[in-house]
Design an enzyme around this catalytic site. Structure first.
Site, mmCIF file in Angstrom:
data_model
loop_
_atom_site.group_PDB
_atom_site.id
_atom_site.type_symbol
_atom_site.label_atom_id
_atom_site.label_comp_id
_atom_site.label_asym_id
_atom_site.label_seq_id
_atom_site.Cartn_x
_atom_site.Cartn_y
_atom_site.Cartn_z
ATOM 1 N N TRP A 85 -3.744 0.961 -3.293
ATOM 2 C CA TRP A 85 -2.566 0.665 -2.107
ATOM 3 C C TRP A 85 -1.592 1.879 -2.109
ATOM 4 O O TRP A 85 -0.862 2.214 -1.163
ATOM 5 C CB TRP A 85 -1.714 -0.649 -2.556
ATOM 6 C CG TRP A 85 -2.410 -1.835 -2.496
ATOM 7 C CD1 TRP A 85 -2.273 -2.698 -1.450
ATOM 8 C CD2 TRP A 85 -3.496 -2.345 -3.332
ATOM 9 N NE1 TRP A 85 -3.056 -3.739 -1.715
ATOM 10 C CE2 TRP A 85 -3.737 -3.791 -2.827
ATOM 11 C CE3 TRP A 85 -3.571 -2.122 -4.485
ATOM 12 C CZ2 TRP A 85 -4.455 -4.749 -3.446
ATOM 13 C CZ3 TRP A 85 -4.650 -3.088 -5.092
ATOM 14 C CH2 TRP A 85 -5.110 -4.256 -4.611
ATOM 15 N N ARG A 95 -3.610 -8.137 -13.546
ATOM 16 C CA ARG A 95 -4.216 -8.980 -12.662
ATOM 17 C C ARG A 95 -4.777 -10.326 -13.367
ATOM 18 O O ARG A 95 -4.880 -11.444 -12.991
ATOM 19 C CB ARG A 95 -5.385 -8.421 -12.010
ATOM 20 C CG ARG A 95 -6.143 -9.253 -11.005
ATOM 21 C CD ARG A 95 -6.615 -8.301 -10.068
ATOM 22 N NE ARG A 95 -7.234 -9.159 -8.789
ATOM 23 C CZ ARG A 95 -8.226 -9.574 -8.458
ATOM 24 N NH1 ARG A 95 -9.458 -9.287 -8.942
ATOM 25 N NH2 ARG A 95 -8.520 -10.092 -7.475
ATOM 26 N N HIS A 150 -3.873 -14.198 -12.443
ATOM 27 C CA HIS A 150 -5.086 -15.004 -12.240
ATOM 28 C C HIS A 150 -4.980 -16.202 -13.378
ATOM 29 O O HIS A 150 -5.499 -17.488 -13.047
ATOM 30 C CB HIS A 150 -6.296 -14.558 -12.103
ATOM 31 C CG HIS A 150 -6.452 -13.922 -10.819
ATOM 32 N ND1 HIS A 150 -7.776 -13.653 -10.044
ATOM 33 C CD2 HIS A 150 -5.514 -13.331 -9.959
ATOM 34 C CE1 HIS A 150 -7.648 -13.018 -9.008
ATOM 35 N NE2 HIS A 150 -6.265 -12.809 -8.853
ATOM 36 N N HIS A 176 1.024 -4.898 -5.880
ATOM 37 C CA HIS A 176 0.113 -4.029 -5.493
ATOM 38 C C HIS A 176 0.341 -2.686 -5.061
ATOM 39 O O HIS A 176 -0.303 -1.764 -4.828
ATOM 40 C CB HIS A 176 -0.499 -4.899 -4.058
ATOM 41 C CG HIS A 176 -1.179 -5.831 -4.389
ATOM 42 N ND1 HIS A 176 -1.587 -6.556 -3.270
ATOM 43 C CD2 HIS A 176 -2.047 -6.416 -5.429
ATOM 44 C CE1 HIS A 176 -2.414 -7.506 -3.585
ATOM 45 N NE2 HIS A 176 -2.517 -7.489 -4.959
#
Ligand code: ZEM
Length: 295
Positions: A190, A47, A51, A174
């Site tokens: 998820w 992540r 980002h 995800h």
């Protein structure tokens, strides 16, 4: 001439082997997560890499992974980046050991190591990012907002230069990790295997019945059967929009196809905003997994 060679002589030029050492160190840390989340730092490292790259804007050619501006306020405090201090602090340990690597290279290499060590495809990667300054930080609002729909996803990802197929391929990340109440406000994983790269995200999207979760938190879906899995509104829309659905179905039916497309899209994602001239090699490298190297 003389100036060039004098410079080369005084600067350490890391080789692929040196970057492999960094990769290996990151891989150690990924696995050594104790009680943290599901027992791996892999998802939160991926992540961070995403980002730091996903701020790219092709029109202004700003943002992206080149300058690692998430080190600076206010970008580090942007709502979307909540919780990523965990990943940045972890990578700080690696930076202490290998001070010659740039933060942008370190963070994207961590994303590569996370995917590969969690059983995903090889992600072609090459170094060359340089550390920037605070004034190069991007404005808030460049990363996707999970409460929105298909138009928003297209607006955000088209701005980075991705198409519908790539939006869907990237969303398969995800399969990994979970949402945290105290970070995004959303809650839960998820998939049932959040530290292994699989196409389960796509399979579950189509195989389970998804209903709105009844709670005080932000609007998210839960699976009707076990109520232990979640989908964001932006995830669910991949089954509703005609063009997204076509790709999501294909990835649900064929993990190899998804691995191939995911690898390509992530490799590109991690290079957004990096001038080609900065890369040390024209042909990206395939880093070795830990278990492919002599013990
Ligand atoms: Zn995510 N993501 N993401 N993502 N993401 C979360 C967690 C993780 C969106 C989003 O709002 C959220 C991509 C695309 C998109 C990962 C990787 C990638 C969370 C939960 C949210 C809310 C954060 C929390 O609470 O900790 C949206 C709207 C996206 C648009 C499509 C792409 C692309 C990714 C990589 C290629 C990962 C690995 C996580 C799990 C992090 C963790 O800490 O477990």
């Amino acid at each position: 001439g003389g100036v060039q060679s004098a410079k080369a002589a005084t600067h350490f030029t890391p080789s692929k082997e040196d970057y492999q050492k960094v990769y290996n160190r990151i891989a150690d840390l990924v696995a050594d997560a104790g009680d943290y989340d599901d027992g791996s730092y892999g998802p939160v490292l991926l992540r961070l890499a995403w980002h730091s790259s996903g701020t790219y804007d092709k029109e202004s050619n700003t943002g992206g992974s080149n300058y690692a501006t998430m080190r600076f306020e206010p970008e580090s405090l942007h709502g979307a980046n909540a919780g990523l201090n965990v990943a940045r602090e972890l990578m700080e340990k690696v930076k202490q050991e290998f001070p010659w690597i740039s933060y942008g290279d370190l963070w994207t290499l961590a994303g590569v190591a996370a995917i590969q060590e969690m059983g995903g495809p090889k992600i072609p990667w090459r170094p060359g990012r340089i550390d920037g300054v605070a004034s190069q930080a991007t404005p808030d609002g460049r990363l996707p907002d999970a409460s929105q729909g298909a138009d928003h996803l297209r607006q955000i990802f088209y701005r980075m230069g991705f198409n519908d197929q790539e939006i869907v391929a990237l969303s398969g990340a995800h399969a990994l990790g979970r949402a945290h109440r105290d970070r995004s406000g959303y809650d839960g994983p998820w998939t049932f295997s959040p530290t292994t790269v699989t196409n389960d995200f796509f399979k579950l999207l189509f195989d389970e019945k998804w209903v709105w979760k009844k709670w005080e938190g932000p609007k998210q879906y839960e699976d009707k059967k076990t109520k232990s899995l979640m989908m964001l509104p932006t995830d669910y829309v991949l089954t509703q929009d005609k063009s997204f659905k076509k790709h999501a179905k294909a990835y649900a039916e064929d993990q190899d196809l998804w691995f191939k497309d995911f690898s390509k899209a992530v490799s590109r994602l991690f290079e957004l905003g990096v001038p080609t001239s900065q890369f040390v090699t024209s042909e990206p490298w395939i880093m070795a997994n830990v278990d492919e190297q002599p013990a």
